[in-house]
Design an enzyme around this catalytic site. Sequence first.
Site, short mmCIF file in Angstrom:
data_model
loop_
_atom_site.label_atom_id
_atom_site.label_comp_id
_atom_site.label_asym_id
_atom_site.label_seq_id
_atom_site.Cartn_x
_atom_site.Cartn_y
_atom_site.Cartn_z
N ASP A 67 -39.63 -29.40 48.90
CA ASP A 67 -39.09 -28.07 49.14
C ASP A 67 -39.84 -27.35 50.25
OD1 ASP A 67 -41.44 -27.78 47.68
OD2 ASP A 67 -40.42 -27.10 45.86
N ASP A 136 -42.23 -22.03 34.38
CA ASP A 136 -40.87 -21.72 33.90
C ASP A 136 -39.99 -22.98 33.78
OD1 ASP A 136 -40.30 -22.37 36.54
OD2 ASP A 136 -39.34 -20.47 37.04
N HIS A 138 -39.49 -25.29 36.13
CA HIS A 138 -38.84 -25.78 37.35
C HIS A 138 -39.48 -27.07 37.86
CE1 HIS A 138 -41.57 -23.14 40.14
NE2 HIS A 138 -42.07 -24.35 40.06
N GLU A 143 -34.98 -23.56 39.87
CA GLU A 143 -35.32 -22.58 38.84
C GLU A 143 -34.36 -22.72 37.66
OE1 GLU A 143 -38.07 -21.42 39.23
OE2 GLU A 143 -38.40 -20.12 40.96
P1 PGA Z 1 -48.71 -26.00 40.78
O1 PGA Z 1 -47.16 -25.71 40.91
O2 PGA Z 1 -48.86 -27.46 41.01
O3 PGA Z 1 -49.37 -25.22 41.89
O4 PGA Z 1 -49.12 -25.57 39.42
C1 PGA Z 1 -46.28 -26.58 40.28
C2 PGA Z 1 -44.85 -26.19 40.59
O5 PGA Z 1 -44.58 -24.99 40.75
O6 PGA Z 1 -43.99 -27.07 40.64
#
Ligand code: PGA
Length: 262
Positions: A67, A136, A138, A143
């Site tokens: 992304d 959350d 995702h 999302e």
């Molecule tokens: P993080 O983020 O590895 O910084 O915890 C994970 C994500 O949002 O997919």
Amino acid sequence: MAEVIVVGSRKAAGALVAEAIERLVGTRPDAVLGLATGDTPLPVYRALAERVRAGLDLSAVRGFALDEYVGIPVTHPESYHSVIARDVVGPLKLNPAAVHVPDGRTLGIETAGERYEVAITSSGGIDLQILGIGTDGHIGFNEPGSSFASLTRVKTLTRQTREDNARFFASIDDVPVHSITQGLGTILRAKRLVLLAFGAAKAHAVAAAVEGPLSASVPASAIQLHPRATVVVDEEAASMLTELEYYRDAFAQKPIWDPVIL
Ligand code: PGA
């Protein structure tokens, strides 16, 4: 069901996944990796960088980031173009021309998703997709509510995700509102999935993804539809899994003909 591997530390997780990637590249030097950003995959990249320093050659490996933020300059230090260059391409000595990140520039954003899908398909597809998971639920920036059939497209970030990512910016107001992300359908096309999660803050999302009902409300539950998905977690992130003892047993009794991750 996803195979769940509980490890003692982030470093151990990184070593496990790096070892699998080294084996993959041994059989396929130009393997295509799906590259996650965020803190979670860093132990994998660090372990791979160590192997590269010891002689592993990843120069033919190709890559696709999951992304990118929409509307921040690619030169911004927190754009995923910058992060991938800094954390992955440089330390792993990848060929920069072979590593792709979705085009988050607003000019032409309407076609950016389709262009990215064409690039992935033309490469022959992603061999191994590395994933983190948001608090959350995702994966990528898909999302809650994302379609399991979705392909690369623009998504609006939730307030929770923007709060989680505010640590990379001066304030939450500087966190972009939109992202362009591989869809759940894109992710499910990868030949193998490896989802990593560390820390208690991820425990709820991990349990919902691995054991909860399939639901667009928990986008990571899409991994249950994938025949070769591995979840690598530390004790804290594993703490809300109901079948934890079974996963430990299954890993302890893993048949020798069944390699880890691959
Ligand atoms: P993080 O983020 O590895 O910084 O915890 C994970 C994500 O949002 O997919």
